[in-house]
Design a protein around this motif. Structure first.
Motif, PDB file in Angstrom:
ATOM      1  N   ALA A  88      26.346  57.711  38.208  1.00  0.00           N
ATOM      2  CA  ALA A  88      26.875  58.786  39.051  1.00  0.00           C
ATOM      3  C   ALA A  88      27.057  58.271  40.476  1.00  0.00           C
ATOM      4  O   ALA A  88      26.115  57.752  41.076  1.00  0.00           O
ATOM      5  N   VAL A  89      28.262  58.413  41.011  1.00  0.00           N
ATOM      6  CA  VAL A  89      28.574  57.996  42.382  1.00  0.00           C
ATOM      7  C   VAL A  89      29.362  59.130  43.029  1.00  0.00           C
ATOM      8  O   VAL A  89      30.487  59.424  42.614  1.00  0.00           O
ATOM      9  N   ILE A 136      47.524  61.097  57.513  1.00  0.00           N
ATOM     10  CA  ILE A 136      46.100  61.092  57.137  1.00  0.00           C
ATOM     11  C   ILE A 136      45.901  60.051  56.047  1.00  0.00           C
ATOM     12  O   ILE A 136      46.570  60.071  55.011  1.00  0.00           O
ATOM     13  N   ASP A 137      44.970  59.138  56.283  1.00  0.00           N
ATOM     14  CA  ASP A 137      44.616  58.091  55.317  1.00  0.00           C
ATOM     15  C   ASP A 137      43.118  58.188  55.058  1.00  0.00           C
ATOM     16  O   ASP A 137      42.311  57.622  55.787  1.00  0.00           O
ATOM     17  N   ASN A 138      42.772  58.917  54.002  1.00  0.00           N
ATOM     18  CA  ASN A 138      41.365  59.059  53.608  1.00  0.00           C
ATOM     19  C   ASN A 138      41.068  57.980  52.575  1.00  0.00           C
ATOM     20  O   ASN A 138      41.456  58.089  51.421  1.00  0.00           O
ATOM     21  N   GLY A 139      40.435  56.882  53.011  1.00  0.00           N
ATOM     22  CA  GLY A 139      40.177  55.743  52.153  1.00  0.00           C
ATOM     23  C   GLY A 139      38.774  55.717  51.612  1.00  0.00           C
ATOM     24  O   GLY A 139      37.995  56.670  51.777  1.00  0.00           O
ATOM     25  N   SER A 140      38.410  54.614  50.976  1.00  0.00           N
ATOM     26  CA  SER A 140      37.101  54.505  50.337  1.00  0.00           C
ATOM     27  C   SER A 140      35.963  54.334  51.322  1.00  0.00           C
ATOM     28  O   SER A 140      34.814  54.648  51.006  1.00  0.00           O
ATOM     29  N   GLN A 141      36.273  53.813  52.526  1.00  0.00           N
ATOM     30  CA  GLN A 141      35.223  53.546  53.495  1.00  0.00           C
ATOM     31  C   GLN A 141      35.302  54.413  54.740  1.00  0.00           C
ATOM     32  O   GLN A 141      34.306  54.590  55.434  1.00  0.00           O
ATOM     33  N   THR A 165      44.865  60.625  50.129  1.00  0.00           N
ATOM     34  CA  THR A 165      43.427  60.483  49.912  1.00  0.00           C
ATOM     35  C   THR A 165      43.153  59.440  48.828  1.00  0.00           C
ATOM     36  O   THR A 165      44.056  58.939  48.168  1.00  0.00           O
ATOM     37  N   ILE A 166      41.880  59.147  48.633  1.00  0.00           N
ATOM     38  CA  ILE A 166      41.432  58.147  47.664  1.00  0.00           C
ATOM     39  C   ILE A 166      41.877  58.541  46.254  1.00  0.00           C
ATOM     40  O   ILE A 166      41.765  59.690  45.849  1.00  0.00           O
ATOM     41  N   ARG A 167      42.340  57.568  45.501  1.00  0.00           N
ATOM     42  CA  ARG A 167      42.760  57.845  44.139  1.00  0.00           C
ATOM     43  C   ARG A 167      41.564  57.828  43.184  1.00  0.00           C
ATOM     44  O   ARG A 167      40.491  57.316  43.497  1.00  0.00           O
ATOM     45  N   PHE A 168      41.791  58.370  42.006  1.00  0.00           N
ATOM     46  CA  PHE A 168      40.840  58.349  40.890  1.00  0.00           C
ATOM     47  C   PHE A 168      39.553  59.132  41.147  1.00  0.00           C
ATOM     48  O   PHE A 168      38.566  58.946  40.439  1.00  0.00           O
ATOM     49  N   TRP A 171      35.690  57.378  42.655  1.00  0.00           N
ATOM     50  CA  TRP A 171      36.398  56.610  41.624  1.00  0.00           C
ATOM     51  C   TRP A 171      35.455  55.666  40.887  1.00  0.00           C
ATOM     52  O   TRP A 171      35.769  55.215  39.787  1.00  0.00           O
ATOM     53  N   MET A 172      34.290  55.379  41.461  1.00  0.00           N
ATOM     54  CA  MET A 172      33.326  54.502  40.812  1.00  0.00           C
ATOM     55  C   MET A 172      32.386  55.252  39.865  1.00  0.00           C
ATOM     56  O   MET A 172      31.580  54.639  39.172  1.00  0.00           O
TER      57      MET A 172
END
Length: 454
Positions: free
Chosen positions: A44-45, A8-13, A81-84, A102-103
């Protein structure tokens, strides 16, 4: 009997799910794009609603729908999953509010307890683990930044600034997180009881799946954020040219150079303006090295320490067309990352002999050749990535391999190699020296523009 592993690769996009066998052969893929981020107020994101869990369920079902093997032969799942990110959970493991990207400005500050519904504070991987397994357990290697973690021991600080009962149990990459619950099985299509294994932060998992294994290799990760990475055993503190992150091997570290914000995003932005990517790559290959004097400055998203910066093209004289614009951006990526990688190597007292390139940009032959010529090193595409790195961790955890080195040998296949041209490298060496001086000339201009337009 073939053993299958799910990465599983849950990325930013998007979320991508890939089913591999123990030799690294891909048997099925599924992908679901993430929804646009919600920005309810300045700074806030958030990931809207339950988008991360929904996308994982959708991508998993899509992969299983085209999988021709037996589902009962799937032996385990690796979760990346996505870091931060930061997830605030209720006592039952569901979200008390949407996951913070993360943003989001809030993730750069320590957690402040303001919502009585919040029982746990964790990462995106901790949240998905809770939904997948019902266990409040997470990989230690996805905690970096303001989290109260001891980066030497990979454990919580003795007196964390978050109440200890609000933090998850920590495990190392390759260790068991739990097994798929009945509810998660209904959501994903995976069998209930299937083991789920820890990985690390997404960049480190990508590095593992790309085959990065020694300090003589630098990996360029061509993503929305472009970074240069290498690996080592020291937890290097207070470095100036890079920062130390947890690697996807227990006790090891991933060193990450300064990078390019909106790196491959800028390439996509230009492609949307100028036309089809294949045509642009073919055209850029016909443009001479140096783009006939056209230079790109890549601050399409200004760094935090210099918010006045902007992106720019410099050096038009009438010879240039759309292919020059495109090649100038590709050259700027290679030149920027060469400078960043050299600074990291100097501070680590090492020398990079090989270059690996991962991400969608590695599919561009013209970009790969530019990188080889700029670095003057053999440059190879990485066929893996975070999905394969996740599956590697599951294989190690299951005991299919004797360790991470054996898993890489079994599952990671070498990509296409590009050999540098000495004459072109000499031109890029001169261009790189000029490129390194550009900010001293453009910063005063952009500062003046920012003040004039304020």
């Amino acid at each position: 009997m073939t053993a299958y592993l799910v990465g599983i690769d849950n990325g930013s996009q998007s979320t991508k799910v890939t089913i591999y066998d123990e030799h690294g052969t891909v048997h099925a893929r599924g992908r679901v794009p993430l929804r646009p981020n919600a920005m309810p107020e300045p700074g806030a994101v958030e990931h809207p609603d339950d988008d991360l869990w929904d996308s994982i369920g959708g991508a998993m079902r899509a992969a299983l729908a085209v999988f021709e093997g037996r589902v009962e032969d799937i032996r385990g799942v690796g979760l990346c999953t996505i870091r931060f990110c930061r997830a605030l959970l209720r006592a039952d493991g569901t979200l008390a509010q949407p996951v913070l990207s993360w943003m989001d400005d809030r993730v750069s500050r320590p957690y402040e307890h303001a919502d009585p519904d919040v029982r746990y504070v964790t990462t995106s991987s901790g949240y998905i683990t809770a939904r997948m397994t019902g266990r409040f357990r997470d990989t230690a290697a996805n905690y970096q930044g303001v989290w109260p973690i001891d980066t030497d021991t990979w454990s919580w600080l003795p007196e964390p600034d978050v109440p200890r009962e609000m933090l998850f149990e920590l495990v190392n990459p390759g260790e068991l997180l739990g097994t798929v619950t009945e509810d998660a099985a209904a959501h994903t299509g995976l069998p209930a009881g299937l083991p789920v294994f820890a990985t690390a932060n997404d960049k480190s998992v990508e590095a593992l799946g790309s085959g990065l294994a020694d300090d003589g290799t630098v990996l360029l990760s061509l993503g929305t954020y472009i970074a240069g990475m290498t690996t080592g055993a020291r937890n290097v503190r207070d470095a100036e040219a890079f920062w130390s992150n947890f690697a996807c091997r227990p006790g090891k570290y991933l060193y990450e150079s300064h990078g390019i914000r909106r790196g491959m995003w800028t390439v996509s932005w230009l492609r949307d303006l100028l036309g089809e990517e294949d045509r642009l790559n073919e055209g850029a290959a016909t443009v001479p090295a140096g783009s006939d004097g056209l230079v790109a400055v890549l601050d399409w998203l200004a760094p935090v320490e210099a918010p006045f910066r902007r992106g720019a093209f410099l050096g038009f004289d009438g010879r240039q067309g759309p292919f020059h614009l495109y090649r100038a951006v590709l050259e700027a990526i290679a030149l920027t990352m060469h400078g960043n990688a050299e600074a990291m190597a100097a501070e680590l007292n090492t020398k990079f002999e090989r270059v690996l390139v991962s991400g969608g940009g590695a599919e561009s032959a013209v970009l790969m050749q530019i990188i080889a010529d700029v670095f003057n090193r053999p440059t190879r595409t990485a066929n893996g990535g975070a999905g394969l790195g996740s599956a590697l961790c599951a294989g190690v955890g299951l005991g299919l391999f004797g360790g991470f080195d054996e898993a890489i040998e079994a599952m990671v296949r070498p990509g296409t190699e590009f050999v540098p041209d000495p004459a072109t490298h000499q031109l890029y060496r001169r261009l790189g020296a000029m490129y390194a001086e550009l900010p001293s000339h453009t910063d005063p201009l952009f500062r003046w523009m920012a003040s004039a337009l304020d």
